[in-house]
Write an enzyme that holds these catalytic residues in place. Structure first.
Site, mmCIF file in Angstrom:
data_model
loop_
_atom_site.group_PDB
_atom_site.id
_atom_site.type_symbol
_atom_site.label_atom_id
_atom_site.label_comp_id
_atom_site.label_asym_id
_atom_site.label_seq_id
_atom_site.Cartn_x
_atom_site.Cartn_y
_atom_site.Cartn_z
ATOM 1 N N SER A 22 0.856 -1.194 0.000
ATOM 2 C CA SER A 22 0.000 0.000 0.000
ATOM 3 C C SER A 22 0.884 1.234 0.000
ATOM 4 O O SER A 22 1.644 1.468 0.959
ATOM 5 C CB SER A 22 -0.892 0.022 1.244
ATOM 6 O OG SER A 22 -1.395 1.340 1.414
ATOM 7 N N HIS A 47 -1.013 -1.095 -4.365
ATOM 8 C CA HIS A 47 -2.328 -0.821 -3.793
ATOM 9 C C HIS A 47 -2.408 0.681 -3.493
ATOM 10 O O HIS A 47 -1.564 1.221 -2.770
ATOM 11 C CB HIS A 47 -2.483 -1.643 -2.515
ATOM 12 C CG HIS A 47 -3.809 -1.544 -1.843
ATOM 13 N ND1 HIS A 47 -4.925 -2.244 -2.269
ATOM 14 C CD2 HIS A 47 -4.213 -0.831 -0.762
ATOM 15 C CE1 HIS A 47 -5.948 -1.972 -1.470
ATOM 16 N NE2 HIS A 47 -5.547 -1.113 -0.547
ATOM 17 N N ASP A 49 -4.516 3.610 -1.896
ATOM 18 C CA ASP A 49 -5.587 3.882 -0.931
ATOM 19 C C ASP A 49 -6.097 5.309 -1.084
ATOM 20 O O ASP A 49 -5.360 6.274 -0.857
ATOM 21 C CB ASP A 49 -5.058 3.682 0.493
ATOM 22 C CG ASP A 49 -5.009 2.218 0.881
ATOM 23 O OD1 ASP A 49 -6.005 1.508 0.623
ATOM 24 O OD2 ASP A 49 -3.976 1.783 1.427
ATOM 25 N N MET A 51 -8.782 8.142 0.143
ATOM 26 C CA MET A 51 -9.615 8.501 1.306
ATOM 27 C C MET A 51 -10.143 9.914 1.143
ATOM 28 O O MET A 51 -9.397 10.812 0.724
ATOM 29 C CB MET A 51 -8.782 8.437 2.574
ATOM 30 C CG MET A 51 -8.137 7.086 2.792
ATOM 31 S SD MET A 51 -7.109 7.094 4.261
ATOM 32 C CE MET A 51 -6.528 5.405 4.257
ATOM 33 N N HIS A 81 -8.193 1.335 -4.116
ATOM 34 C CA HIS A 81 -9.144 1.058 -3.035
ATOM 35 C C HIS A 81 -9.817 2.370 -2.662
ATOM 36 O O HIS A 81 -9.194 3.238 -2.043
ATOM 37 C CB HIS A 81 -8.367 0.459 -1.842
ATOM 38 C CG HIS A 81 -9.197 0.201 -0.632
ATOM 39 N ND1 HIS A 81 -8.631 -0.073 0.604
ATOM 40 C CD2 HIS A 81 -10.546 0.163 -0.442
ATOM 41 C CE1 HIS A 81 -9.588 -0.263 1.485
ATOM 42 N NE2 HIS A 81 -10.763 -0.113 0.889
ATOM 43 N N MET A 83 -11.926 4.439 -0.479
ATOM 44 C CA MET A 83 -12.564 4.594 0.839
ATOM 45 C C MET A 83 -13.230 5.973 0.836
ATOM 46 O O MET A 83 -12.761 6.920 1.473
ATOM 47 C CB MET A 83 -11.510 4.471 1.947
ATOM 48 C CG MET A 83 -11.051 3.036 2.140
ATOM 49 S SD MET A 83 -9.518 2.927 3.090
ATOM 50 C CE MET A 83 -8.348 3.259 1.796
ATOM 51 N N MET A 152 -11.631 -6.158 4.761
ATOM 52 C CA MET A 152 -10.758 -5.285 5.575
ATOM 53 C C MET A 152 -10.385 -5.975 6.872
ATOM 54 O O MET A 152 -11.241 -6.512 7.578
ATOM 55 C CB MET A 152 -11.472 -3.970 5.914
ATOM 56 C CG MET A 152 -11.670 -2.994 4.765
ATOM 57 S SD MET A 152 -10.160 -2.375 4.002
ATOM 58 C CE MET A 152 -9.269 -1.671 5.378
ATOM 59 N N ASP A 187 -6.371 -6.480 3.913
ATOM 60 C CA ASP A 187 -5.898 -5.092 3.911
ATOM 61 C C ASP A 187 -5.898 -4.553 5.335
ATOM 62 O O ASP A 187 -6.947 -4.281 5.900
ATOM 63 C CB ASP A 187 -6.809 -4.248 3.011
ATOM 64 C CG ASP A 187 -6.231 -2.871 2.758
ATOM 65 O OD1 ASP A 187 -5.095 -2.593 3.188
ATOM 66 O OD2 ASP A 187 -6.937 -2.062 2.134
ATOM 67 N N GLY A 209 1.211 -2.301 4.095
ATOM 68 C CA GLY A 209 1.725 -0.938 4.028
ATOM 69 C C GLY A 209 2.956 -0.763 4.873
ATOM 70 O O GLY A 209 4.091 -0.852 4.406
ATOM 71 N N SER A 210 2.733 -0.552 6.189
ATOM 72 C CA SER A 210 3.852 -0.212 7.066
ATOM 73 C C SER A 210 4.873 -1.338 7.165
ATOM 74 O O SER A 210 6.073 -1.088 7.273
ATOM 75 C CB SER A 210 3.324 0.160 8.456
ATOM 76 O OG SER A 210 2.397 -0.799 8.905
HETATM 77 C C1 DX5 Z 1 -6.239 1.163 5.634
HETATM 78 C C2 DX5 Z 1 -5.720 0.997 4.216
HETATM 79 C C3 DX5 Z 1 -4.627 -0.009 4.122
HETATM 80 C C4 DX5 Z 1 -3.412 0.372 4.917
HETATM 81 C C5 DX5 Z 1 -2.585 -0.845 5.191
HETATM 82 O O1 DX5 Z 1 -7.224 2.101 5.630
HETATM 83 O O2 DX5 Z 1 -6.754 0.581 3.353
HETATM 84 O O3 DX5 Z 1 -4.286 -0.319 2.794
HETATM 85 O O4 DX5 Z 1 -2.632 1.331 4.263
HETATM 86 O O5 DX5 Z 1 -1.512 -0.473 6.006
HETATM 87 P P1 DX5 Z 1 -0.863 -1.450 7.065
HETATM 88 O O6 DX5 Z 1 -0.356 -2.623 6.291
HETATM 89 O O7 DX5 Z 1 0.219 -0.627 7.662
HETATM 90 O O8 DX5 Z 1 -1.922 -1.826 8.047
HETATM 91 ZN ZN ZN Z 2 -6.479 -0.339 1.199
#
Ligand code: DX5
Ligand code: ZN
Length: 229
Positions: A22, A47, A49, A51, A81, A83, A152, A187, A209-210
Site C-alpha cells: 500500500s 495498492h 488507498d 480517502m 481502493h 474509501m 478489511m 488489507d 503498508g507499514s
Molecule cells: C487502511 C488501508 C490499508 C493500509 C494498510 O485504511 O486501506 O491499505 O494502508 O496499512 P498497514 O499494512 O500498515 O496496516
Molecule cells: Zn487499502
C-alpha cells in the site's frame, strides 16, 4: 509478464499469493523511488488507498497520483481502493488515470452489481470491500459479479493498525462459497507474523503498508508474507 497477463492479474487464481504494498506507507516525497524499490523487491502490484475525509477520517490521494504512477510504471498493475462516500464519482477519473482495478465499499452503495458493471465497461476489474464490522452476508449476494472481495482486516483510515483476526471467519465463508472463482484481499495489519493465518483462511492477495515500506529488508519481508509453496 505480458500486458494481457498483467491486466488479468486478479482475474484468475494466482499460483502463489500476490503481494500488494500500500503506497499509503511510502515516502510521498520519493514515491516513485519507493515504489520501484518494492517492485524490485518482489511486489506483484501496487495498492492505492484513496480517502475522502468522510467515509474515513483521513485524506490521502486522488487520480493525479494514480496518473503519475501509471506514467512512471506503464506495466505495473494498479489496484485502487476507494474509501470514499461516493465511489461512483471517481470511477472514470481513476480508470482514465490508469487504474487496472477498483474496489469500493459495500457500506455506501445501493447497487453494487450495477457499479461493478460500470467498472467493467470502463475497462477495469471490480472489487467489493467490507469493513471489519460489516457482516459477510452484506457482500455474498453480489460477489459473483466481482473479481475480488476486499475483506478489511483493520478499520479503514490509517496504516500501522493491528490486524483483527475475527475477520478471518468471513474469508473462510467466501472461499468456501466461491472457491477459486474470486480473489480475496487482506488489507490492514498484514506482516510476516500475521500472513500465515491470512493465507490459511483463504486470502490470496495480501496488502501490506507499514510492514513492507517500513522494513529494512523489503525483499525478505515480501517473501515472508507470501510464504512458501
Ligand atoms: C487502511 C488501508 C490499508 C493500509 C494498510 O485504511 O486501506 O491499505 O494502508 O496499512 P498497514 O499494512 O500498515 O496496516
Ligand atoms: Zn487499502
Amino acid at each position: 509478464m505480458t500486458m494481457t497477463e498483467q491486466k488479468n492479474l486478479l482475474g484468475a487464481p494466482p499460483a502463489r499469493p500476490l503481494i500488494a504494498p500500500s503506497i499509503l506507507s511510502a515516502d510521498f516525497g520519493r514515491l516513485v523511488e519507493d515504489c520501484r524499490d518494492v517492485l524490485d523487491a518482489g511486489a506483484d502490484l501496487l495498492h492505492v488507498d484513496v480517502m475522502d475525509g468522510h467515509f474515513v477520517p483521513n485524506l490521502s490521494m486522488g487520480p493525479a497520483v494514480c496518473g503519475s504512477l501509471r506514467r512512471h510504471f506503464p506495466e505495473v498493475y494498479l489496484d485502487v481502493h476507494l474509501m470514499v462516500e461516493d465511489p461512483g464519482m471517481f470511477l472514470e477519473p481513476f480508470v482514465k488515470a490508469g487504474a487496472d482495478h477498483i474496489s469500493f465499499h459495500v457500506e455506501v452503495v445501493d447497487d453494487p452489481i450495477g457499479m461493478a458493471e460500470r467498472i467493467r465497461e470502463l475497462g477495469a476489474s471490480p472489487g467489493l470491500a467490507l469493513n471489519p464490522e460489516t457482516p459477510v452476508d452484506a457482500v455474498l449476494p453480489h460477489l459473483e459479479s466481482f473479481d475480488l472481495a476486499l475483506v478489511m482486516s483493520v478499520h479503514p483510515g490509517y496504516s500501522g493498525q493491528a490486524f483483527i483476526p475475527e475477520v478471518l471467519d468471513k474469508v473462510r465463508v467466501i472461499r468456501e462459497r466461491f472457491g477459486d472463482a474470486i480473489r480475496i484481499e487482506a488489507d490492514g495489519g498484514v506482516s510476516p507474523e500475521t500472513a500465515p493465518i491470512c493465507r490459511d483462511a483463504g486470502y490470496d492477495v495480501l496488502v501490506s503498508g507499514s510492514s513492507v515500506f517500513g522494513s529494512s529488508d523489503r525483499a525478505g519481508d515480501i517473501e515472508a508474507i507470501r510464504g512458501r509453496g
